[in-house]
Design a protein around this motif. Sequence first.
Motif, PDB file in Angstrom:
ATOM      1  N   SER A  98       0.908  -1.048  -0.198  1.00  0.00           N
ATOM      2  CA  SER A  98       0.132  -0.058   0.020  1.00  0.00           C
ATOM      3  C   SER A  98       0.853   1.338  -0.138  1.00  0.00           C
ATOM      4  O   SER A  98       2.144   1.166   0.305  1.00  0.00           O
ATOM      5  N   ASN A 103      -0.734   5.193  -5.147  1.00  0.00           N
ATOM      6  CA  ASN A 103      -2.092   4.683  -4.487  1.00  0.00           C
ATOM      7  C   ASN A 103      -1.912   3.045  -4.898  1.00  0.00           C
ATOM      8  O   ASN A 103      -2.394   2.403  -4.107  1.00  0.00           O
ATOM      9  N   TYR A 104      -1.425   2.811  -6.004  1.00  0.00           N
ATOM     10  CA  TYR A 104      -1.737   1.384  -6.710  1.00  0.00           C
ATOM     11  C   TYR A 104      -0.210   1.144  -7.408  1.00  0.00           C
ATOM     12  O   TYR A 104      -0.324   1.128  -8.536  1.00  0.00           O
TER      13      TYR A 104
END
Length: 140
Positions: free
Chosen positions: A13, A125-126
């Motif tokens: 994450s 974020n990803y």
Amino acid sequence: MIIQKEISLKPKSRGFHLITSEIYNHLPELKEIKTGIAHIFIKHTSASLTINENADPTVRSDMETYFNKLVPENATYFEHTLEGKDDMTSHIKNTIIGSSLIIPITNGKFNLGTWQGIYLCEHRNYGGTRKIIITILGER
């Protein structure tokens, strides 16, 4: 002796993650090195590597908070946002923190301080899987 390996880190994450143990798990041959150095390089421009405290997890959350304030995603002056608001800001954070580390090796281990650990700084974020090249120069 020269050893070079490319390892893949599982997706993490967004944030600052201790990866010292994960790197050790990929380097059983490190135990053979009496004296040397390790160069650790991340093959990405939206994540970075650093060394910092390995004990108190609030250091990692404070680092994330600080860098988000230093490089705010809601700034309207970034042009490079094709992949989202965290696109250009991730590149800036990578430039500030850095993409490689050099760590001494002594008696088969990284010669880090008592409270030091290796961090993967995930700025997206990803972010997905991250690839790291580890080059070890050392003597048995």
